[in-house]
Design an enzyme around this catalytic site. Sequence first.
Site, short mmCIF file in Angstrom:
data_model
loop_
_atom_site.label_atom_id
_atom_site.label_comp_id
_atom_site.label_asym_id
_atom_site.label_seq_id
_atom_site.Cartn_x
_atom_site.Cartn_y
_atom_site.Cartn_z
N LYS B 45 0.84 -1.19 0.00
CA LYS B 45 0.00 0.00 0.00
C LYS B 45 0.88 1.25 0.00
O LYS B 45 1.92 1.27 0.67
CB LYS B 45 -0.88 -0.02 1.26
N CYS B 129 -1.39 9.15 -8.05
CA CYS B 129 -2.60 8.90 -7.29
C CYS B 129 -3.62 10.01 -7.54
O CYS B 129 -3.36 11.17 -7.25
CB CYS B 129 -2.33 8.80 -5.80
N LYS B 164 5.82 4.97 -11.09
CA LYS B 164 4.49 4.53 -11.50
C LYS B 164 3.74 5.66 -12.18
O LYS B 164 3.51 6.71 -11.59
CB LYS B 164 3.71 4.01 -10.29
N ILE B 190 -0.59 0.85 -15.60
CA ILE B 190 -1.12 2.19 -15.33
C ILE B 190 -1.72 2.26 -13.92
O ILE B 190 -2.18 1.26 -13.41
CB ILE B 190 -2.22 2.58 -16.36
C1 LIG Z 1 -8.56 0.31 -3.67
C2 LIG Z 1 -7.34 0.68 -4.48
C3 LIG Z 1 -6.28 1.34 -3.84
C4 LIG Z 1 -5.14 1.69 -4.57
N1 LIG Z 1 -4.09 2.30 -3.92
C5 LIG Z 1 -2.94 2.57 -4.60
C6 LIG Z 1 -1.80 3.11 -3.93
O1 LIG Z 1 -1.79 3.32 -2.71
N2 LIG Z 1 -0.69 3.38 -4.67
C7 LIG Z 1 -0.64 3.14 -6.02
O2 LIG Z 1 0.39 3.38 -6.64
N3 LIG Z 1 -1.69 2.61 -6.67
C8 LIG Z 1 -2.84 2.32 -5.99
N4 LIG Z 1 -3.91 1.76 -6.67
C9 LIG Z 1 -3.80 1.51 -8.11
C10 LIG Z 1 -3.43 0.04 -8.40
O3 LIG Z 1 -2.19 -0.30 -7.83
C11 LIG Z 1 -3.39 -0.22 -9.92
O4 LIG Z 1 -2.43 0.62 -10.51
C12 LIG Z 1 -4.72 0.05 -10.59
O5 LIG Z 1 -5.79 -0.31 -9.77
C13 LIG Z 1 -4.87 -0.68 -11.92
O6 LIG Z 1 -4.75 -2.08 -11.78
P1 LIG Z 1 -6.02 -3.08 -11.58
O7 LIG Z 1 -7.02 -2.75 -12.64
O8 LIG Z 1 -5.44 -4.46 -11.68
O9 LIG Z 1 -6.55 -2.78 -10.22
C14 LIG Z 1 -5.06 1.41 -5.95
C15 LIG Z 1 -6.14 0.75 -6.58
C16 LIG Z 1 -7.26 0.38 -5.86
C17 LIG Z 1 -8.38 -0.34 -6.57
#
Ligand SMILES: Cc1cc2nc3c(=O)[nH]c(=O)nc-3n(C[C@H](O)[C@H](O)[C@H](O)COP(=O)(O)O)c2cc1C
Lengths: 254, 304
Positions: B45, B129, B164, B190
């Site tokens: 996280k 973010c 990122k 992404i």
């Molecule tokens: C609930 C949630 C919390 C997230 N928190 C972070 C974070 O703290 N830092 C970050 O770089 N990305 C965060 N993300 C983004 C994810 O790491 C990822 O880049 C994004 O969701 C796309 O991938 P996915 O479609 O497989 O979820 C978060 C995504 C979700 C759904």
Amino acid sequence: MGITTNICTVLENSQIASGIYNLTVKTHQSADAKPGQFVNIYCEGKTLRRPISICEIDKNLQTLRFVYQVKGEGTKWLSRVQAGQSLDILGPLGHGFNVSKARKVVFVGGGIGAPPLLETAKQCNFIPDAILGFKSKDFAILIDDFKKYCENVQVSTDDGSLGYHGLVTELLKERLQSDCDLVCACGPKPMLKAVAKIAEERGVECQVSLEERMGCGLGACLVCVCKVKSGEGGFRYAQVCRYGPVINSKEVVW
Amino acid sequence: MADLSVNIAGVRFKNPVVTASGTFGFGREFSQVYDLSKLGGIACKGITLKPRDGNPPPRIAETPSGILNSVGLQNPGVDWFVKHEVPWLKKYDTVIIANVAGNEIADYCEVVERLNESQVDMIELNISCPNVKQGGVAFGTSAKAAGEITKAVRNVCKKPLAVKLSPNVANIGDIAAAVESEGADAVSLINTITGMRIDINTRRPILTNNTGGLSGPAVFPIAVRMVYEVSRRVTIPVIGMGGIATWQDAVEIMLAGACLVQVGTANFTDPYAPLKIIEGIEQYLDQNVISSVTEIVGKVQIYE
Ligand SMILES: Cc1cc2nc3c(=O)[nH]c(=O)nc-3n(C[C@H](O)[C@H](O)[C@H](O)COP(=O)(O)O)c2cc1C
Ligand SMILES: Cc1cc2nc3c(=O)[nH]c(=O)nc-3n(C[C@H](O)[C@H](O)[C@H](O)COP(=O)(O)OP(=O)(O)OC[C@H]3O[C@@H](n4cnc5c(N)ncnc54)[C@H](O)[C@@H]3O)c2cc1C
Ligand code: FES
């Protein structure tokens, strides 16, 4: 076994009141399940699982019972699942009610909040009481089930079509005139807030089961948080799925 | 049996599947469900210098084939992370990636300096973010700002550094090129795409933050396209993510140019998704008589 996903067989899925269904599944997850916990049910085509409380646990038959209301697409899909088909269930999740130390528990259920209280009622050391409130007679559920495990079951409806015409909180105020050392409540948030206030005023402990929109269901993603008291006059966000769903009412920042 | 291992900036991943930041906490909760040593890595996280409360709930809304989230970087702060989470995670045989966020460049640098002394294997700089008012995505939406923050962090960072990237930009290739030229060891992409849902009865947004970040299968084609574009612009490794839910998705985004994949939202649909993806990739490689997973990276045969 702890928390697992299991593809379990549906034994029954039938309507018991207007838009409300009774679902029983065969699953080894019953072995670890505790009253007031919930599971996350996979609904076809949906990214998010649907959290549904455990209504009854049968460790001998290895079954879990749920009672749910059709709200949107996920629960609509669920209502079409037939006996014999399978369901993907993640659980058991969260922390339930703790009734082990209580002598006289009063359960307060509002509408679709009644189900998680039933298994809890079964597991009380002393015979509890229940107050169940519904919108109307058509939405009334589980009254006979509660009668099996409770001494007094009082029912109220908003429109007076069944039982007392009014709110559960009015019945609770009266009930708390006499013996009770724990109130366990589940239902809409305004009801929980009112129930907690009444219990706290009488100096009776109150545990409430909260709802929040969820992601992982495990405590990792932090989307399902509620405000709980922390430090002096402060708060912190705690995960409803892991810290709860059942929380002592004195901890909740309403 | 195909070789699933991947090396990025000197870090060895036993397989190319990493859980995505923010969907997996610090691993503790999912460790109740399966053995974390099965994963290639864990992107933790996002952490900041000081603890953060995050945004008021609701923080999640379902969308067709995806979700919007507006957690807003709730986290216990870097000191807690280093003291309590990293040593615990170290019990597992998997790569630990720290995901770093902040309001100002100085915050990012300070967090990274504290991580230098920890046992994390890699740092992922979150300049993307969408759910915080200051900083965050602001660093990720111009090539100049992305380059500046990468340069500053690179100066103090003793660990392999991935940056990122945000998809909320006109040309993600330009941003990737800028962070590469300032010393990033890898780029990951992404992050979520800014979106919004409104309850038509109450006329209120579903998220109390009004807007949130879109993730899940809905964003997958965008992620594939962006990984493809970025991998053509940079020579550093590309870590691909966005909507990966199956092993087929993982193979697809690797063909587009990703050396490593991250799985996020799919953990919510099925907590075992990362393990199923690892198994599926292995079978795909074996069936196609491919000896190493690295052989499929970037092997899309595009139309000229
Ligand atoms: C609930 C949630 C919390 C997230 N928190 C972070 C974070 O703290 N830092 C970050 O770089 N990305 C965060 N993300 C983004 C994810 O790491 C990822 O880049 C994004 O969701 C796309 O991938 P996915 O479609 O497989 O979820 C978060 C995504 C979700 C759904
Ligand atoms: C711990 C817990 C226990 C629950 N137990 C029961 C139960 O025993 N019986 C029952 O009928 N309902 C229960 N609910 C509510 C139930 O989860 C929702 O009614 C259900 O998720 C709605 O899904 P849907 O697809 O039909 O509705 P939609 O409105 O289409 O759902 C859209 C999204 O919002 C979420 N959502 C909508 N309403 C709620 C809500 N009230 N709480 C949490 N998420 C919601 C859905 O999960 C989904 O992600 C419980 C909720 C929680 C948090
Ligand atoms: S749903 Fe993920 S933390 Fe509660």
